[in-house]
Scaffold this active site. Sequence first.
Site, mmCIF file in Angstrom:
data_model
loop_
_atom_site.group_PDB
_atom_site.id
_atom_site.type_symbol
_atom_site.label_atom_id
_atom_site.label_comp_id
_atom_site.label_asym_id
_atom_site.label_seq_id
_atom_site.Cartn_x
_atom_site.Cartn_y
_atom_site.Cartn_z
ATOM 1 N N ILE A 158 0.829 -1.199 0.000
ATOM 2 C CA ILE A 158 0.000 0.000 0.000
ATOM 3 C C ILE A 158 0.866 1.253 0.000
ATOM 4 C CG2 ILE A 158 -1.803 1.257 1.251
ATOM 5 C CD1 ILE A 158 -2.567 -1.448 2.515
ATOM 6 N N GLY A 188 8.519 4.652 2.270
ATOM 7 C CA GLY A 188 7.586 4.542 3.388
ATOM 8 C C GLY A 188 6.167 4.181 3.026
ATOM 9 N N SER A 189 5.585 3.223 3.726
ATOM 10 C CA SER A 189 4.197 2.844 3.506
ATOM 11 C C SER A 189 3.839 1.686 4.430
ATOM 12 C CB SER A 189 3.945 2.474 2.052
ATOM 13 O OG SER A 189 2.557 2.357 1.829
ATOM 14 N N ARG A 190 3.000 0.749 3.925
ATOM 15 C CA ARG A 190 2.636 -0.394 4.748
ATOM 16 C C ARG A 190 2.302 -1.589 3.866
ATOM 17 N NH1 ARG A 190 -3.174 1.028 7.501
ATOM 18 N NH2 ARG A 190 -3.877 -1.117 7.257
#
Length: 219
Positions: A158, A188-190
Site C-alpha cells: 500500500i 515509506g508505507s505499509r
Amino acid sequence: MTLHKEGSATITISTLLFLMLSVVLYYLLFYSYPVIFWILETALLIVYGLIISFFRIPNRNYTVDAHAVTAPCDGKVVVIEEVQPDEYFNDRRIQVSIFMSPLNVHVNRNPVDGEIVYNQYHKGKYLVAWHPKSSTENERHSNVYRHSSGREVLTKQIAGALAKRIVNYNKVGDRVKQNDEMGFIKFGSRVDLLLPLDARINVKIGDIAVGGVTVIAQW
C-alpha cells in the site's frame, strides 16, 4: 549488506547532486563562511546517507517453515483485526498490517511458499499509511498465494503519503518461495496480510517485525 536494484537510478542521481552541491558550496562558502559550509555539508551527508540506507538489503538468516507466515516487510505491527475483504475473498479474514517508516528496509518478501493465483494493481489515493481507509482507498498492489495446504494468503503493498511507487515482481501462475522478493515500495508505507481465521497470530500491536524473519502467524 548490499543495495537493491530499485535504488540504482535514485542513488546515481543523488550522488551526482551531492557532488555538484558540495562543489558549489565549497566555492561559495568554504573560505568566507567555513562554519556555514560545514553545517550545510553535514546536512547534505546525512540526507545522502539516508537515501543510500533506504535501499539496503541487510544480511539475515530467514525463517523457512511450511507452517509459518513470515513478515512480508520490516516495520511496526499497527493493525490486527477481523475484516470483510474488499477483493478476492468472500469470507472474513484476519488482517495484520505492518507500517514501514522511511528508515525501515523496504524490500517486500513472499510470506509463504505457493502459487500466485491473483495479482492486481489498484490506482488510488495517497492517504497516510496509518489511515484506516488506506487499505481500501490508497494505491496498492495485491497478491494471493495458494499454499500447498490449500490455504490462501493475500498481501497488499500500500502506498502512503510519501510512497509514490510500488514495484511487484510476481505474476499469476508463478510458484514462489517463502522470503524471496515480492517487490519494493519507495519511501515509506505499509503492507497488509489477510489470513484465514484459523491462523494462530504470533504478534501483537506494537511489535516490530523483521521481513522474512518474524513469524506473523502459524497453521
